[in-house]
Design a protein around this motif. Structure first.
Motif, PDB file in Angstrom:
ATOM      1  N   VAL A  33     -14.008  -9.496  51.108  1.00 51.70           N
ATOM      2  CA  VAL A  33     -14.439  -8.250  50.469  1.00 51.70           C
ATOM      3  C   VAL A  33     -13.712  -8.048  49.154  1.00 51.70           C
ATOM      4  CG1 VAL A  33     -14.468  -5.742  50.688  1.00 51.70           C
ATOM      5  CG2 VAL A  33     -15.090  -7.160  52.638  1.00 51.70           C
ATOM      6  N   ASP A  34     -12.374  -8.201  49.174  1.00 51.24           N
ATOM      7  CA  ASP A  34     -11.595  -7.942  47.974  1.00 51.24           C
ATOM      8  C   ASP A  34     -11.772  -9.024  46.922  1.00 51.24           C
ATOM      9  OD1 ASP A  34     -10.385  -5.573  49.068  1.00 51.24           O
ATOM     10  OD2 ASP A  34      -9.252  -6.912  50.358  1.00 51.24           O
ATOM     11  N   ARG A  35     -12.085 -10.238  47.361  1.00 47.61           N
ATOM     12  CA  ARG A  35     -12.281 -11.326  46.411  1.00 47.61           C
ATOM     13  C   ARG A  35     -13.456 -11.023  45.491  1.00 47.61           C
ATOM     14  NH1 ARG A  35     -12.591 -16.911  49.295  1.00 47.61           N
ATOM     15  NH2 ARG A  35     -10.687 -15.982  50.138  1.00 47.61           N
ATOM     16  N   PHE A  36     -14.440 -10.285  45.999  1.00 44.53           N
ATOM     17  CA  PHE A  36     -15.607  -9.944  45.189  1.00 44.53           C
ATOM     18  C   PHE A  36     -15.553  -8.518  44.676  1.00 44.53           C
ATOM     19  CE2 PHE A  36     -17.098 -13.521  47.752  1.00 44.53           C
ATOM     20  CZ  PHE A  36     -17.650 -14.322  46.770  1.00 44.53           C
ATOM     21  N   LEU A  37     -14.339  -7.944  44.648  1.00 44.28           N
ATOM     22  CA  LEU A  37     -14.219  -6.583  44.139  1.00 44.28           C
ATOM     23  C   LEU A  37     -14.756  -6.431  42.713  1.00 44.28           C
ATOM     24  CD1 LEU A  37     -13.326  -3.705  44.641  1.00 44.28           C
ATOM     25  CD2 LEU A  37     -11.009  -4.333  43.924  1.00 44.28           C
ATOM     26  N   PRO A  38     -14.513  -7.409  41.806  1.00 42.90           N
ATOM     27  CA  PRO A  38     -15.125  -7.280  40.476  1.00 42.90           C
ATOM     28  C   PRO A  38     -16.642  -7.150  40.531  1.00 42.90           C
ATOM     29  CG  PRO A  38     -13.451  -9.001  40.464  1.00 42.90           C
ATOM     30  CD  PRO A  38     -13.648  -8.599  41.894  1.00 42.90           C
ATOM     31  N   VAL A  39     -17.262  -7.829  41.495  1.00 41.40           N
ATOM     32  CA  VAL A  39     -18.715  -7.724  41.631  1.00 41.40           C
ATOM     33  C   VAL A  39     -19.097  -6.304  42.028  1.00 41.40           C
ATOM     34  CG1 VAL A  39     -20.742  -8.565  42.879  1.00 41.40           C
ATOM     35  CG2 VAL A  39     -18.916 -10.158  42.249  1.00 41.40           C
ATOM     36  N   TRP A  40     -18.345  -5.717  42.988  1.00 45.56           N
ATOM     37  CA  TRP A  40     -18.658  -4.350  43.409  1.00 45.56           C
ATOM     38  C   TRP A  40     -18.420  -3.368  42.269  1.00 45.56           C
ATOM     39  CZ3 TRP A  40     -20.835  -6.880  46.677  1.00 45.56           C
ATOM     40  CH2 TRP A  40     -20.251  -7.638  47.682  1.00 45.56           C
ATOM     41  N   ILE A  41     -17.351  -3.592  41.488  1.00 40.83           N
ATOM     42  CA  ILE A  41     -17.078  -2.717  40.342  1.00 40.83           C
ATOM     43  C   ILE A  41     -18.219  -2.817  39.327  1.00 40.83           C
ATOM     44  CG2 ILE A  41     -15.569  -2.368  38.357  1.00 40.83           C
ATOM     45  CD1 ILE A  41     -14.248  -1.348  40.778  1.00 40.83           C
ATOM     46  N   ALA A  42     -18.625  -4.043  39.030  1.00 35.10           N
ATOM     47  CA  ALA A  42     -19.718  -4.230  38.065  1.00 35.10           C
ATOM     48  C   ALA A  42     -21.003  -3.591  38.579  1.00 35.10           C
ATOM     49  CB  ALA A  42     -19.936  -5.726  37.806  1.00 35.10           C
ATOM     50  N   ALA A  43     -21.269  -3.732  39.878  1.00 37.89           N
ATOM     51  CA  ALA A  43     -22.469  -3.121  40.451  1.00 37.89           C
ATOM     52  C   ALA A  43     -22.390  -1.603  40.375  1.00 37.89           C
ATOM     53  CB  ALA A  43     -22.633  -3.568  41.901  1.00 37.89           C
ATOM     54  N   ALA A  44     -21.185  -1.051  40.618  1.00 40.01           N
ATOM     55  CA  ALA A  44     -21.019   0.400  40.535  1.00 40.01           C
ATOM     56  C   ALA A  44     -21.231   0.888  39.105  1.00 40.01           C
ATOM     57  CB  ALA A  44     -19.630   0.793  41.032  1.00 40.01           C
ATOM     58  N   MET A  45     -20.732   0.136  38.127  1.00 40.70           N
ATOM     59  CA  MET A  45     -20.948   0.498  36.726  1.00 40.70           C
ATOM     60  C   MET A  45     -22.438   0.490  36.379  1.00 40.70           C
ATOM     61  SD  MET A  45     -17.959  -1.667  34.801  1.00 40.70           S
ATOM     62  CE  MET A  45     -16.226  -1.247  34.942  1.00 40.70           C
ATOM     63  N   ALA A  46     -23.101  -0.591  36.780  1.00 46.16           N
ATOM     64  CA  ALA A  46     -24.527  -0.704  36.492  1.00 46.16           C
ATOM     65  C   ALA A  46     -25.309   0.415  37.171  1.00 46.16           C
ATOM     66  CB  ALA A  46     -25.045  -2.071  36.947  1.00 46.16           C
ATOM     67  N   ALA A  47     -24.957   0.720  38.423  1.00 46.17           N
ATOM     68  CA  ALA A  47     -25.651   1.793  39.147  1.00 46.17           C
ATOM     69  C   ALA A  47     -25.446   3.129  38.452  1.00 46.17           C
ATOM     70  CB  ALA A  47     -25.136   1.853  40.593  1.00 46.17           C
ATOM     71  N   GLY A  48     -24.218   3.388  38.001  1.00 42.52           N
ATOM     72  CA  GLY A  48     -23.954   4.642  37.308  1.00 42.52           C
ATOM     73  C   GLY A  48     -24.737   4.761  36.016  1.00 42.52           C
ATOM     74  N   LEU A  49     -24.760   3.685  35.237  1.00 40.56           N
ATOM     75  CA  LEU A  49     -25.517   3.703  33.984  1.00 40.56           C
ATOM     76  C   LEU A  49     -27.003   3.941  34.230  1.00 40.56           C
ATOM     77  CD1 LEU A  49     -23.854   0.753  32.024  1.00 40.56           C
ATOM     78  CD2 LEU A  49     -23.672   3.192  31.510  1.00 40.56           C
ATOM     79  N   LEU A  50     -27.561   3.246  35.225  1.00 36.58           N
ATOM     80  CA  LEU A  50     -28.975   3.414  35.534  1.00 36.58           C
ATOM     81  C   LEU A  50     -29.277   4.836  36.003  1.00 36.58           C
ATOM     82  CD1 LEU A  50     -29.793   0.034  37.330  1.00 36.58           C
ATOM     83  CD2 LEU A  50     -30.601   0.795  35.083  1.00 36.58           C
ATOM     84  N   LEU A  51     -28.432   5.372  36.860  1.00 38.38           N
ATOM     85  CA  LEU A  51     -28.651   6.734  37.344  1.00 38.38           C
ATOM     86  C   LEU A  51     -28.584   7.733  36.198  1.00 38.38           C
ATOM     87  CD1 LEU A  51     -26.536   6.668  40.638  1.00 38.38           C
ATOM     88  CD2 LEU A  51     -29.028   6.801  40.463  1.00 38.38           C
ATOM     89  N   GLY A  52     -27.611   7.527  35.305  1.00 38.92           N
ATOM     90  CA  GLY A  52     -27.475   8.443  34.180  1.00 38.92           C
ATOM     91  C   GLY A  52     -28.664   8.402  33.234  1.00 38.92           C
ATOM     92  N   ARG A  53     -29.291   7.232  33.109  1.00 37.29           N
ATOM     93  CA  ARG A  53     -30.431   7.085  32.207  1.00 37.29           C
ATOM     94  C   ARG A  53     -31.751   7.481  32.856  1.00 37.29           C
ATOM     95  NH1 ARG A  53     -30.242   6.583  26.831  1.00 37.29           N
ATOM     96  NH2 ARG A  53     -32.121   5.303  26.897  1.00 37.29           N
ATOM     97  N   LEU A  54     -31.872   7.181  34.169  1.00 36.08           N
ATOM     98  CA  LEU A  54     -33.172   7.354  34.817  1.00 36.08           C
ATOM     99  C   LEU A  54     -33.385   8.743  35.409  1.00 36.08           C
ATOM    100  CD1 LEU A  54     -33.423   3.899  36.655  1.00 36.08           C
ATOM    101  CD2 LEU A  54     -34.468   4.578  34.477  1.00 36.08           C
ATOM    102  N   ILE A  55     -32.318   9.447  35.732  1.00 38.90           N
ATOM    103  CA  ILE A  55     -32.461  10.775  36.351  1.00 38.90           C
ATOM    104  C   ILE A  55     -32.090  11.849  35.335  1.00 38.90           C
ATOM    105  CG2 ILE A  55     -31.728  12.281  38.239  1.00 38.90           C
ATOM    106  CD1 ILE A  55     -31.056   9.813  39.853  1.00 38.90           C
ATOM    107  N   PRO A  56     -33.052  12.535  34.783  1.00 35.76           N
ATOM    108  CA  PRO A  56     -32.767  13.581  33.789  1.00 35.76           C
ATOM    109  C   PRO A  56     -31.889  14.680  34.386  1.00 35.76           C
ATOM    110  CG  PRO A  56     -35.114  13.020  33.823  1.00 35.76           C
ATOM    111  CD  PRO A  56     -34.488  12.369  35.022  1.00 35.76           C
ATOM    112  N   GLY A  57     -30.893  15.069  33.632  1.00 35.15           N
ATOM    113  CA  GLY A  57     -30.050  16.174  34.054  1.00 35.15           C
ATOM    114  C   GLY A  57     -28.991  15.820  35.079  1.00 35.15           C
ATOM    115  N   LEU A  58     -28.899  14.523  35.479  1.00 37.88           N
ATOM    116  CA  LEU A  58     -27.912  14.145  36.491  1.00 37.88           C
ATOM    117  C   LEU A  58     -26.487  14.366  35.986  1.00 37.88           C
ATOM    118  CD1 LEU A  58     -27.181  12.921  39.221  1.00 37.88           C
ATOM    119  CD2 LEU A  58     -27.281  10.660  38.153  1.00 37.88           C
ATOM    120  N   GLY A  59     -26.256  13.991  34.734  1.00 36.38           N
ATOM    121  CA  GLY A  59     -24.927  14.162  34.180  1.00 36.38           C
ATOM    122  C   GLY A  59     -24.505  15.618  34.150  1.00 36.38           C
TER     123      GLY A  59
END
Length: 540
Positions: A33-59
């Motif tokens: 699990v921890d060996r792929f922590l960078p992958v989870w971090i990158a996925a969390a970043m991508a998810a946050g960016l997508l949510l911020g762009r795709l859902i109006p007013g989320l921020g």
């Protein structure tokens, strides 16, 4: 089980630099699990960016409810990721750490003199034409670590007790010095240098509230959890049973915080990529300079790896909650200063995660002093015994060194079992002639059955210095490569190597070692030599 839930022991003493196999990797010592922590971090970043762009007013929705200027979801994530780490701290050992005045002084100098000055210089050098971003970056540099440094230290197998002390120390100085330093670096110093000045009005009370919320709450919760848990069920149960259950909460809190941070600024980041890059440049340079400076300082002070990691990550980390709160409170939520404050943790998270892997690599490639409390007062007999592999070259207690080839199985089990049975009456070390990348997983499993956690320990190289410091050296198949020092007692336990064996076989090896260790302990405490001879016969 990942680094959020592991226990560690201090590093070994060495006279010469350690060498490691060319193919060894820091990541290989982490769980899957921890060996792929960078992958989870990158996925969390991508998810946050997508949510911020795709859902109006989320921020706006996420930021509509705040605790002292910080979004409530971010506050929840921060508290969630800090609580398990603070629950791991052995608070009874904190007073020993505070006795190390060199460490305390080094941390204060790095955090409150060098750090702000470095960020000020980088901000003016790289953002001379962007005053709002420059000011925001300087505010980040003034906000010293009280939050995520605990996560990075834990991931890097650092000294969490030391990290907790440094966090508390920085929290006090934060309340006392942040506003004054803000005025100095934004108004006074630029005036002396003939540069444009920026006024700053920050309340000491506001800073104190931020510190209490983001440090005080998880600190009290962690302290009460350990105190009540150990009182009810004992330390063995607390550290081998409860901590592994609550440990993953820190990982979930970290990923949740990253998602929310990027969702809050998703539109801004994607619409102003060049500005984000400009802001990121001084931050990247700052993290690298301060982290490296922390490790160099630790080497000059001859600190253990665990303390070096704590010092380096405390020097490189920042209290972004405070920086964001101040930027929003003084300049507004849509200001360039606030954007710079938000970009701070967005850069810090992946960069310091990468530095965790660099730290683990340095742990393998460089020899470090062994005594995690060198220069401090000798602990009283009533205090918790030191972990296996912790040395003490000045004690009257017998000192035993277990040596095997890989330091990943037999020697680790023997050291842990002797340390457990001796309860502080014997100083125990272990090392290997050709250290492996990680402890044998089967060994970790069977030792966990006995209530002993080896999951976070790392194989160490044997050195002549360790042999000289030991009264008895017990070898387990390392052959002629083991250093020989005249006058030392040597024993050879011919035990089956657990590498590649099934759990039942490893369990049998553990029980065999346990019997040998119990006899050894009886010999050490009574001074008789006859049991040692029988041990050699039984070991063969």
């Amino acid at each position: 089980m990942g680094p959020f839930s592991h226990e560690s022991g201090p590093e070994q003493m060495s006279d010469h630099p350690a060498t490691a196999a060319d193919g060894s990797r820091a990541a290989g010592r982490l769980s899957m699990v921890d060996r792929f922590l960078p992958v989870w971090i990158a996925a969390a970043m991508a998810a946050g960016l997508l949510l911020g762009r795709l859902i109006p007013g989320l921020g706006s929705a996420l930021g509509s409810v705040a605790i002292h200027g910080t979004s409530l979801p971010i506050a929840i994530g921060l508290l969630a990721m800090m609580y398990p780490v603070l629950a791991k701290v052995r608070y009874t050992e904190v007073r020993l750490i505070t006795a190390d005045r060199r460490m305390m002084a080094a941390s204060l100098i790095l955090n409150w003199i060098i750090g702000p000055a470095v960020m000020f210089a980088l901000a003016w050098l790289l953002l001379p034409d962007l005053p709002a971003y420059r000011t925001g970056v300087i505010l980040v540099g003034l906000a010293r670590c009280i939050a995520m440094v605990l996560i990075w230290t834990d991931l890097a197998c650092g000294d969490r007790e030391m990290a907790a002390v440094l966090v508390a120390l920085n929290a006090v100085f934060q309340v006392l010095a942040y506003a004054a330093l803000g005025v100095f670096y934004l108004n006074v110093l630029p005036g002396w240098l003939g540069l444009p000045a920026q006024s700053l009005r920050v309340s000491f009370a506001d800073i104190a509230v931020t510190v209490v919320v983001f440090l005080g709450i998880p600190l009290v919760a962690g302290f009460l959890t350990r105190t009540l848990g150990e009182r009810a069920r004992g330390r063995d149960w607390y550290e081998s049973r409860l901590l592994p259950r609550i440990g993953p909460i820190a990982l979930y809190g970290l990923l949740f915080t990253v998602v929310v941070l990027f969702a809050l600024q998703g539109k801004t980041i994607t619409s102003q990529p060049l500005n984000v890059v400009r802001i990121a440049l001084p931050l990247l340079a700052y993290f690298a300079i301060m982290w490296s400076g922390g490790f160099v300082t630790a080497r000059r002070l001859r600190l253990t790896y665990e303390r070096a990691a704590s010092l380096a990550f405390s020097a490189a980390s920042n209290d972004f909650e405070l920086a964001i709160a101040v930027a929003i409170g003084v300049f507004g939520a849509t200001s360039g200063q606030a954007l710079a404050g938000v970009v701070g943790p967005l850069i810090e998270v992946p960069v310091l995660l990468g530095l965790v892997y660099v730290a683990l690599w340095l742990h393998r490639r460089i020899a470090w002093p062994e005594d995690a409390r060198a220069g401090t007062a000798t602990p009283a007999a009533a205090q918790a015994p030191p972990p296996a592999s912790q040395g003490d070259t000045t004690t009257d207690r017998p000192q035993v060194l277990f040596v095997s080839v890989h330091n990943a199985g037999r020697s680790r089990m023997a050291a842990a079992l002797l340390d457990h049975h001796a309860a502080g009456r014997v100083v125990v070390r272990s090392a290997g002639s050709a250290p492996a990348d990680a402890i044998n997983p089967a060994v970790v499993e069977v030792m966990a059955e006995a209530g002993l956690d080896l999951s976070r320990q790392i194989p160490k190289p044997i050195t002549a210095g360790e042999v000289r410091a030991s009264d008895v050296v017990i070898t387990m198949g390392c052959g002629a490569v083991c250093p020989v020092v005249p006058g030392k007692r040597y024993l050879d336990w011919e035990l089956e190597d657990p590498a590649g064996r099934d759990i039942a076989t490893v369990r049998r090896i553990r029980d065999h070692i346990d019997a040998l260790v119990r006899d050894l302990l009886a010999e050490l405490l009574t001074g008789a030599r006859e049991p040692i001879r029988s041990l050699r016969a039984r070991g063969r």
